[in-house]
Scaffold this motif. Structure first.
Motif, PDB file in Angstrom:
ATOM      1  N   ALA A   1       0.644  21.683  14.463  1.00  0.00           N
ATOM      2  CA  ALA A   1       1.922  20.984  14.358  1.00  0.00           C
ATOM      3  C   ALA A   1       2.001  20.143  13.091  1.00  0.00           C
ATOM      4  CB  ALA A   1       2.128  20.107  15.584  1.00  0.00           C
ATOM      5  N   ILE A   2       0.944  19.421  12.792  1.00  0.00           N
ATOM      6  CA  ILE A   2       0.972  18.511  11.647  1.00  0.00           C
ATOM      7  C   ILE A   2       1.011  19.280  10.327  1.00  0.00           C
ATOM      8  CG2 ILE A   2      -0.413  16.787  10.407  1.00  0.00           C
ATOM      9  CD1 ILE A   2      -1.219  15.693  13.153  1.00  0.00           C
ATOM     10  N   SER A   3       0.333  20.421  10.268  1.00  0.00           N
ATOM     11  CA  SER A   3       0.305  21.200   9.033  1.00  0.00           C
ATOM     12  C   SER A   3       1.385  22.271   8.982  1.00  0.00           C
ATOM     13  CB  SER A   3      -1.061  21.864   8.874  1.00  0.00           C
ATOM     14  OG  SER A   3      -1.257  22.871   9.863  1.00  0.00           O
TER      15      SER A   3
ATOM     16  N   ILE B   1       0.863  -1.188   0.000  1.00  0.00           N
ATOM     17  CA  ILE B   1       0.000   0.000   0.000  1.00  0.00           C
ATOM     18  C   ILE B   1       0.891   1.227   0.000  1.00  0.00           C
ATOM     19  CG2 ILE B   1      -1.831   1.263   1.185  1.00  0.00           C
ATOM     20  CD1 ILE B   1      -2.695  -1.342   2.469  1.00  0.00           C
ATOM     21  N   HIS B   2       0.933   1.932  -1.113  1.00  0.00           N
ATOM     22  CA  HIS B   2       1.801   3.091  -1.246  1.00  0.00           C
ATOM     23  C   HIS B   2       0.961   4.362  -1.157  1.00  0.00           C
ATOM     24  CE1 HIS B   2       5.086   0.416  -2.490  1.00  0.00           C
ATOM     25  NE2 HIS B   2       4.214  -0.184  -3.289  1.00  0.00           N
ATOM     26  N   THR B   3       1.147   5.104  -0.078  1.00  0.00           N
ATOM     27  CA  THR B   3       0.381   6.338   0.133  1.00  0.00           C
ATOM     28  C   THR B   3       1.205   7.592  -0.086  1.00  0.00           C
ATOM     29  OG1 THR B   3       0.897   6.368   2.493  1.00  0.00           O
ATOM     30  CG2 THR B   3      -1.080   5.163   1.819  1.00  0.00           C
ATOM     31  N   GLY B   4       2.528   7.476  -0.020  1.00  0.00           N
ATOM     32  CA  GLY B   4       3.356   8.658  -0.132  1.00  0.00           C
ATOM     33  C   GLY B   4       3.288   9.561   1.076  1.00  0.00           C
ATOM     34  N   GLY B   5       2.827   9.017   2.188  1.00  0.00           N
ATOM     35  CA  GLY B   5       2.705   9.807   3.417  1.00  0.00           C
ATOM     36  C   GLY B   5       1.324  10.415   3.555  1.00  0.00           C
ATOM     37  N   TRP B   6       0.697  10.194   4.689  1.00  0.00           N
ATOM     38  CA  TRP B   6      -0.649  10.711   4.913  1.00  0.00           C
ATOM     39  C   TRP B   6      -0.656  12.218   5.056  1.00  0.00           C
ATOM     40  CZ3 TRP B   6      -4.439   7.309   8.099  1.00  0.00           C
ATOM     41  CH2 TRP B   6      -4.337   5.975   7.695  1.00  0.00           C
ATOM     42  N   VAL B   7       0.393  12.771   5.647  1.00  0.00           N
ATOM     43  CA  VAL B   7       0.419  14.204   5.926  1.00  0.00           C
ATOM     44  C   VAL B   7       0.386  15.019   4.645  1.00  0.00           C
ATOM     45  CG1 VAL B   7       1.772  16.059   6.977  1.00  0.00           C
ATOM     46  CG2 VAL B   7       1.610  13.844   8.123  1.00  0.00           C
ATOM     47  N   SER B   8       1.011  14.526   3.591  1.00  0.00           N
ATOM     48  CA  SER B   8       1.070  15.259   2.326  1.00  0.00           C
ATOM     49  C   SER B   8      -0.084  14.951   1.392  1.00  0.00           C
ATOM     50  CB  SER B   8       2.389  14.957   1.616  1.00  0.00           C
ATOM     51  OG  SER B   8       2.537  13.554   1.388  1.00  0.00           O
TER      52      SER B   8
ATOM     53  N   ALA C   1      -3.479  21.941   0.841  1.00  0.00           N
ATOM     54  CA  ALA C   1      -4.728  22.387   0.209  1.00  0.00           C
ATOM     55  C   ALA C   1      -5.828  22.630   1.231  1.00  0.00           C
ATOM     56  CB  ALA C   1      -5.199  21.371  -0.833  1.00  0.00           C
ATOM     57  N   ASP C   2      -5.460  23.218   2.370  1.00  0.00           N
ATOM     58  CA  ASP C   2      -6.417  23.550   3.445  1.00  0.00           C
ATOM     59  C   ASP C   2      -7.108  22.320   4.030  1.00  0.00           C
ATOM     60  OD1 ASP C   2      -5.908  26.222   3.547  1.00  0.00           O
ATOM     61  OD2 ASP C   2      -7.642  26.836   2.349  1.00  0.00           O
ATOM     62  N   SER C   3      -6.522  21.150   3.841  1.00  0.00           N
ATOM     63  CA  SER C   3      -7.173  19.932   4.333  1.00  0.00           C
ATOM     64  C   SER C   3      -7.099  19.813   5.852  1.00  0.00           C
ATOM     65  CB  SER C   3      -6.532  18.697   3.700  1.00  0.00           C
ATOM     66  OG  SER C   3      -5.143  18.639   3.995  1.00  0.00           O
ATOM     67  N   THR C   4      -6.167  20.513   6.504  1.00  0.00           N
ATOM     68  CA  THR C   4      -6.099  20.528   7.970  1.00  0.00           C
ATOM     69  C   THR C   4      -6.293  21.939   8.515  1.00  0.00           C
ATOM     70  OG1 THR C   4      -3.673  20.741   7.877  1.00  0.00           O
ATOM     71  CG2 THR C   4      -4.580  18.520   8.074  1.00  0.00           C
ATOM     72  N   ASN C   5      -6.929  22.770   7.731  1.00  0.00           N
ATOM     73  CA  ASN C   5      -7.193  24.149   8.166  1.00  0.00           C
ATOM     74  C   ASN C   5      -8.443  24.163   9.049  1.00  0.00           C
ATOM     75  OD1 ASN C   5      -6.769  26.926   8.328  1.00  0.00           O
ATOM     76  ND2 ASN C   5      -8.123  27.322   6.590  1.00  0.00           N
TER      77      ASN C   5
ATOM     78  N   ALA D   1      -4.904  13.757   5.261  1.00  0.00           N
ATOM     79  CA  ALA D   1      -4.252  14.551   6.312  1.00  0.00           C
ATOM     80  C   ALA D   1      -5.158  14.751   7.519  1.00  0.00           C
ATOM     81  CB  ALA D   1      -3.808  15.893   5.740  1.00  0.00           C
ATOM     82  N   VAL D   2      -6.451  15.012   7.296  1.00  0.00           N
ATOM     83  CA  VAL D   2      -7.347  15.258   8.419  1.00  0.00           C
ATOM     84  C   VAL D   2      -7.489  14.021   9.298  1.00  0.00           C
ATOM     85  CG1 VAL D   2      -9.428  14.636   7.137  1.00  0.00           C
ATOM     86  CG2 VAL D   2      -9.586  16.207   9.067  1.00  0.00           C
ATOM     87  N   PHE D   3      -7.331  12.830   8.694  1.00  0.00           N
ATOM     88  CA  PHE D   3      -7.461  11.600   9.478  1.00  0.00           C
ATOM     89  C   PHE D   3      -6.241  11.367  10.360  1.00  0.00           C
ATOM     90  CE2 PHE D   3     -10.115  10.949   5.697  1.00  0.00           C
ATOM     91  CZ  PHE D   3     -11.319  10.688   6.311  1.00  0.00           C
ATOM     92  N   VAL D   4      -5.102  11.977  10.027  1.00  0.00           N
ATOM     93  CA  VAL D   4      -3.942  11.902  10.906  1.00  0.00           C
ATOM     94  C   VAL D   4      -4.263  12.589  12.236  1.00  0.00           C
ATOM     95  CG1 VAL D   4      -1.526  12.547  11.181  1.00  0.00           C
ATOM     96  CG2 VAL D   4      -2.371  11.814   8.946  1.00  0.00           C
ATOM     97  N   VAL D   5      -4.887  13.753  12.158  1.00  0.00           N
ATOM     98  CA  VAL D   5      -5.278  14.471  13.377  1.00  0.00           C
ATOM     99  C   VAL D   5      -6.348  13.685  14.132  1.00  0.00           C
ATOM    100  CG1 VAL D   5      -6.062  16.678  14.295  1.00  0.00           C
ATOM    101  CG2 VAL D   5      -4.760  16.615  12.166  1.00  0.00           C
TER     102      VAL D   5
END
Length: 319
Positions: free
Chosen positions: A254-256, A165-172, A263-267, A177-181
Motif C-alpha cells: 500500500a505504501i509503495s 525539520i523539512h523532509t519532503g515526506g517520508w514515503v518519497s 528506488a526499491d527502498s520498500t521492495n 520509506a522503510v521506517f514508515v512501514v
C-alpha cells in the motif's frame, strides 16, 4: 475334590477379563477422534501440504501460469543468488525492517504493559484502547491512511516542517520509506502488550519485596527480577514477531503503490515475490523464493531457540 473347590474362585471374585470382549479395541476407541479431526486433517492436506508439494515442484520448473511447467532443475535458485540484484536488495530491505521493527514493537509493548500493571483505575479501558490497533491489523485501509500521514504534505510532514525539520515526506525519501512501514508495525503493539501484561501479573510480589529489602531500586528490580521472570514471555513474543516481520506484505504494497519504491527502498521480500509471480508471471521463480523464505525463517527461529538457553529463565528449573 475338596481342594479343587477351595481354589476355584467364585464368579463374583473373578478377575476382569483382559480379552477383547472385556474392553473395546484401541482402534475402535480412536475412531470417533479421527472423525472429529477429519475436517482439520482434510484442510491440512488439501490446503497446506498439497499446495506446498506443488510449490516445491514448481520451484524447479519454468512456469508462467499459462503453459505447462518446464523442468529446469536448479536454474531458478542459481539465478536468484547470482543474477538478480533486486533479489538481494529485497533481502536487505526485509532484514533492515526486521531488525528495526521487532525490537521497537516489543519495547513499546513492554513499556505500556509496565504502565498498565501499575494502574489502579481505568486499566481495562486503556488495555482495550491500546489493543485496538492490533485488531485492525495491517489492513489495506490502515496502510493507505498511514501513507497519507507520512506523504509529502501529510500530517507528519506538516508537524515536522512547523518545527523546522523539512523532509519532503517520508514515503518519497528512499532513506526513510522503510521506517514508515516499521512505525506502522510498532503502532500495532497491542497483541504482545497483552501477553506481556499477563506475564507481569504472574510474577510473585514477594520477589519485589525481597529485592526492595536488599536495597534494589526500580531499575535494579526491573533488571534482576522483572526481565528474568518475564523471559519466557519475551521469548514467545520474539519468535512470533520475528516470523510475522519476515512475511510483511500489505503495508509495503500500500505504501509503495505495489512497486516497492522509491528506488526499491520498500521492495520487501514478499512484495518482490508477488511481483515475480503475478506481474512477471514467473511462478517457478516465485516458488523458489517462497521456499528460500521458509528455510530462512526456520533457520532464524532455530537460532533464537538455541540462544534462548542462555537468557530464558523458567521458574521450575532445578526443582
Amino acid at each position: 475334590m475338596t481342594s479343587v473347590l477351595r481354589t476355584t474362585p467364585r464368579p463374583a471374585d473373578a478377575a476382569p477379563s483382559s480379552t477383547p470382549e472385556g474392553r473395546r479395541p484401541r482402534r475402535e476407541r480412536q475412531g470417533p477422534a479421527y472423525i472429529f479431526l477429519s475436517p482439520w486433517i482434510l484442510g491440512a492436506v488439501l490446503l497446506t501440504l498439497a499446495p506446498m508439494a506443488v510449490s516445491l515442484y514448481l520451484s524447479f520448473t519454468d512456469y508462467n501460469l499459462f503453459d505447462p511447467p518446464h523442468w529446469v532443475g536448479l536454474r531458478n535458485y542459481t539465478e536468484m543468488f547470482t543474477e538478480d540484484p533486486r533479489y538481494w536488495r529485497s533481502v536487505r530491505t526485509t532484514l533492515l525492517y526486521v531488525v528495526v521493527a521487532v525490537p521497537l514493537k516489543l519495547g513499546f509493548a513492554l513499556a505500556v504493559a509496565l504502565l498498565l500493571k501499575g494502574m489502579r483505575k481505568g486499566k481495562g479501558f486503556y488495555r482495550s484502547a491500546f489493543y485496538a490497533p492490533s485488531l485492525l491489523g495491517a489492513s489495506m485501509s490502515v496502510a493507505l491512511v498511514w501513507r497519507a500521514l507520512y506523504n509529502d504534505g501529510g500530517t507528519v510532514d506538516e508537524i515536522l516542517s512547523g518545527i523546522g525539520i523539512h523532509t519532503g515526506g517520508w514515503v518519497s525519501d528512499p532513506s526513510l520509506a522503510v521506517f514508515v512501514v516499521a512505525l506502522l508495525s510498532v503502532w500495532q503493539f497491542g497483541a504482545p502488550m497483552v501477553i506481556f501484561l499477563a506475564g507481569l501479573q504472574q510474577i510473585p510480589g514477594d520477589l519485589y519485596e525481597a529485592a526492595s529489602i536488599d536495597g534494589a531500586g526500580r531499575t535494579r528490580q526491573f533488571i534482576s527480577v522483572t526481565l528474568p521472570m518475564l523471559s519466557p514471555v519475551l521469548f514467545f513474543n520474539l519468535v512470533l514477531e520475528t516470523i510475522q516481520s519476515f512475511q510483511v506484505f500489505t503495508p509495503a504494497f500500500a505504501i509503495s503503490g505495489g512497486k516497492g519504491g522509491p528506488a526499491d527502498s520498500t521492495n520487501f521480500y514478499t512484495l518482490y515475490l508477488y511481483e515475480r509471480a503475478f506481474s512477471a508471471s514467473h511462478m517457478g521463480y516465485a516458488s523458489a523464493m517462497a521456499w528460500i523464505l521458509l528455510l530462512a525463517i526456520g533457520a532464524v527461529t532455530l537460532v533464537i531457540f538455541r540462544t534462548s538457553r542462555s537468557w530464558v529463565f523458567y521458574a521450575n528449573e532445578g526443582a
